[in-house]
Design an enzyme around this catalytic site. Structure first.
Site, PDB file in Angstrom:
ATOM      1  N   PRO A 274       0.851  -0.514  -0.051  1.00  0.00           N
ATOM      2  CG  PRO A 274      -0.180  -1.039   2.432  1.00  0.00           C
ATOM      3  CD  PRO A 274       0.778  -2.013   1.640  1.00  0.00           C
ATOM      4  CB  CYS A 343       3.979  31.013 -17.750  1.00  0.00           C
ATOM      5  SG  CYS A 343       4.295  32.368 -16.565  1.00  0.00           S
TER       6      CYS A 343
END
Ligand SMILES: *Cc1c(COP(=O)(O)O)cnc(C)c1O
Length: 420
Positions: A274, A343
């Site tokens: 996990p 950006c």
């Protein structure tokens, strides 16, 4: 269940108010809760009882050394997918006898590192890789333990980019070829094939794909055992989902009960890998509002965290719950687009999110940011590499410093012929 709660109107990590950390270390930063990590590994292990099970935490979800150290202290081993992760796991004190090495493209130096460290097993994903393990082990005068990862051709039903068990995915050996590969493996003098492995994907919200995959694994195991092959370990991979919103997820106890029912009686030792379900809810990303901008049609909260710090929304269309750190008394909510300064239009964390009135300087937290978050951070746009903080009760520590542009520019140089 996690240990991030409002107390006296301020979001805390255990007993530490997150605004205090923000004042001391600056923003953005990741913050992990020790008690939450301990709780999750405990609940997971309890869910597997009474199987003969070893939990090999998937290091790629969150590979911070302190996080690994907590998990090691709570009895976990590691599932690593690179030589770098193996180095981390060993440095954090994980016992080699509880480390497995997964991944489709292990290089010879990585295989050498794993065999030298005498880890529990290498999960091979192809015949060329099996031959490479044999070759490297032979050079070292050793025998390497390996398991064969099978591709069960089961669709995990989660996001396309995190499904790994379909026939067309790059992972594992086609399940129908298991006997062939074991037969080939038996002829290799420096490899001992000890078992089978499987990992069908991540963020599974439903047990049915597991049930289908493990039924297939059960049949293959029985077939190999009948053919005279000894199958000592069955590695069932990871993938259990963590709740990012209100979607209910199967509990580790339900998962464990399903494993016992479908495949529990084969006399094998089980390995589990996990990652997300242990680390996901144990972390938050804290960021400050830089500007509130009224666009033509929308209100934007522009944060000082960006996609380089948390790429999951851009990469997986993931959504993290974003909450103000100062609890708002005002019940009024207005929709806002929550964005970073990078950006790219993809640098958007959420659109039309109901938020209280926020001002520049206010702090927000992204919940469920403990897995696949800081580990994927970059310095895109020449931003700093985001720091990581660990809280334990009343204390906190910076467990990875902010790596500033000057730090990494020190490793960058101008080609000699450009210096006139
Ligand atoms: C990524 C990965 C895991 C962990 O997956 P989670 O969804 O984080 O539980 C386990 N095993 C392998 C082989 C993996 O690649």
């Amino acid at each position: 269940m996690d240990h991030f709660e409002y107390r006296d109107g301020v979001l805390h990590a255990e007993n530490v108010p997150l605004d205090r950390i923000a004042d001391e270390v600056g923003t953005p930063f990741y913050c992990y809760s020790t008690a939450t990590i301990e709780r999750h590994i405990g609940v997971f292990m309890d869910g597997l009882a009474p199987l003969d099970a070893t939990v090999c935490y998937s290091v790629k979800a969150n590979s911070n050394l302190s996080v690994l150290k907590i998990l090691a202290a709570n009895g976990a081993g590691a599932d690593v997918v690179s030589g770098g992760e193996l180095t981390r796991a060993l440095r954090a004190g994980m016992p080699p006898g509880k480390i497995v090495f997964s991944g489709v493209g292990k290089t010879e130096p990585e295989i050498r590192q794993a065999i030298r460290a005498d880890i529990l097993q290498i999960n091979v994903e192809s015949e060329p890789e099996l031959e490479a393990v044999n070759r490297v082990a032979g050079e070292l005068g050793k025998t390497a333990r390996a398991a064969v990862r099978l591709n069960p051709d089961i669709d995990a039903g989660s996001h396309d980019k995190i499904s790994t068990g379909r026939r067309e995915d790059k992972f594992g050996v086609e399940w129908t070829r298991a006997h062939e590969v074991f037969t080939a493996g038996a002829a290799l003098p420096h490899v001992e094939l000890v078992g089978l492995a499987m990992h069908i994907g991540s963020q599974l919200a439903d047990l049915q794909p597991y049930r289908d995959a493990f039924t297939r694994l059960r049949d293959v195991t029985a077939m190999l055992q009948a053919g005279g092959f000894e199958i000592r370990t069955l590695d069932l991979g990871g993938g259990l989902g963590t709740p990012y919103d209100d979607t209910p997820m199967p509990s580790p106890a339900e998962y464990g009960a399903m494993v016992r029912e479908v495949i529990g009686d084969l006399g094998c030792r089980f390995l589990f890998e996990p990652g997300r379900v242990i680390a996901g809810n144990a972390g938050v990303l804290v960021s400050r509002v830089v500007y509130v901008k009224e666009g033509a049609t929308r209100r934007f909260l522009i944060l000082d965290a960006a996609m380089n710090d948390l790429i999951r929304p851009a990469l997986y269309d993931a959504s993290h719950t974003i909450v103000p750190i100062a609890e708002s008394a005002d019940k009024e909510r207005e929709p806002a687009d929550i964005v970073g300064p990078v950006c790219e239009t993809g640098d958007t964390f959420g659109e039309r999110i109901p938020m209280p009135d926020m001002n520049p300087g206010d702090l927000v937290a992204f919940r469920t940011a403990g897995a696949y978050s800081a580990v994927m951070a970059s310095t895109y746009n020449s931003r700093a590499l985001v720091p990581e903080i660990l809280v334990n009760g009343d204390q906190f520590a910076v467990v990875r410093e902010r790596i500033e542009v000057d730090d990494y520019l020190a490793r960058e140089s101008i080609a000699p012929w450009l210096n006139g």
